[in-house]
Design an enzyme around this catalytic site. Sequence first.
Site, mmCIF file in Angstrom:
data_model
loop_
_atom_site.group_PDB
_atom_site.id
_atom_site.type_symbol
_atom_site.label_atom_id
_atom_site.label_comp_id
_atom_site.label_asym_id
_atom_site.label_seq_id
_atom_site.Cartn_x
_atom_site.Cartn_y
_atom_site.Cartn_z
ATOM 1 N N THR A 1 1.994 10.388 4.882
ATOM 2 C CA THR A 1 2.216 9.373 3.854
ATOM 3 C C THR A 1 2.759 8.123 4.529
ATOM 4 O OG1 THR A 1 4.415 10.284 3.408
ATOM 5 C CG2 THR A 1 2.625 10.999 1.968
ATOM 6 N N ASP B 1 0.218 5.344 0.654
ATOM 7 C CA ASP B 1 -0.844 6.218 1.162
ATOM 8 C C ASP B 1 -0.510 7.692 1.182
ATOM 9 O OD1 ASP B 1 -2.471 4.063 2.167
ATOM 10 O OD2 ASP B 1 -1.020 3.848 3.779
ATOM 11 N N GLU C 1 0.834 -1.204 0.000
ATOM 12 C CA GLU C 1 0.000 0.000 0.000
ATOM 13 C C GLU C 1 0.868 1.253 0.000
ATOM 14 O OE1 GLU C 1 -3.310 -0.385 2.790
ATOM 15 O OE2 GLU C 1 -3.204 1.762 3.156
ATOM 16 N N GLU D 1 -2.617 10.576 3.242
ATOM 17 C CA GLU D 1 -3.753 10.766 4.135
ATOM 18 C C GLU D 1 -3.767 12.190 4.630
ATOM 19 O OE1 GLU D 1 -4.244 6.412 5.824
ATOM 20 O OE2 GLU D 1 -2.982 7.792 6.942
#
Length: 297
Positions: free
Chosen positions: A131, A115, A113, A117
């Site tokens: 992140t 990210d 993943e 956010e």
Amino acid sequence: MRLWHSSCRLLILCIAVYIASSFSSLAAAAPISSSFEDNFDTECAKSHFKTSSDGQEWYLYLDKEQGCGFQTKQRYRFGWFSMKLKMVGGDSAGVVTAYYMCSDLGAGKERDELDFEFLGNRTGQPYILQTNVYKSGVGGREMRHSLWFDPTADFHTYSLLWNDHHIVFFVDRVPIRVYKNNGRPNGFFPSEKPMYMFSSIWNADDWATRGGLEKTDWKNAPFMSAYKDFNVEACQWEEPFPACVSTTTENWWDQYDAWSLDGSQQEDFGWVGRNLVVYDYCKDYERYPKLPEECSL
Ligand SMILES: *[C@@H]1O[C@H](CO)[C@@H](O)[C@H](O)[C@H]1NC(C)=O
């Protein structure tokens, strides 16, 4: 961080789409139209997802009952992924807008993943961009940045460059985080598994704002995040003949020039490092008395 439990939850729908489309032809760098329906599946009540009348902007809503999310129909391995987002304005404490890439969660698979956010805040207080990178189910690689603009006032572009050499997180084309590979099989660099792109809006007032001290004020609901200009130039993963395994693909994101930052990107990146980093797990010796391997790259 509790976020990770709700990440990737849209996958069941997606797996069905993926199986249905398994036998379509190989397509790298297919031009992507900006129509929402062509590219994404949503997982939310109709009331929580809207588009502008011309279909160019998309809106996700969160209220006390539920949030909303969407994900690409396709999976990709390596490429350039970009979108414009405008965050929840006003008092958004407790609300998180996640914008991320994630692999399948199928049987026995540990997810990879990447990210972005966006952690909301009380009116007038700054957003924080967090992140993170997950490999085979293991994350804990957070960085936090403050931004040089108010992400609720207008759309800004958030992008990921992903190849076998590094993963770069960009904000308005400024590289804010570079996550390097070491060219060997390792336990930290996600590169084998194709990923979908997702976004969602949800309540995370148990941790998001000032470590969970600031709670979501539901008087301000519904909260809305807005999206436009989805752009992907990437290798689309197709089975039964997985694409994206060759190192000879003729795609710019995979080519030599994209293996490292150029001069002006390095300057921007240095400026971000000196001015905007709020937290870096690679400097958190309390949490990691022995820093993770990738921190030395
Ligand atoms: C919210 O604002 C406070 C006060 O300026 C700040 O300390 C905090 O880092 C901000 N962001 C989050 C996500 O807590």
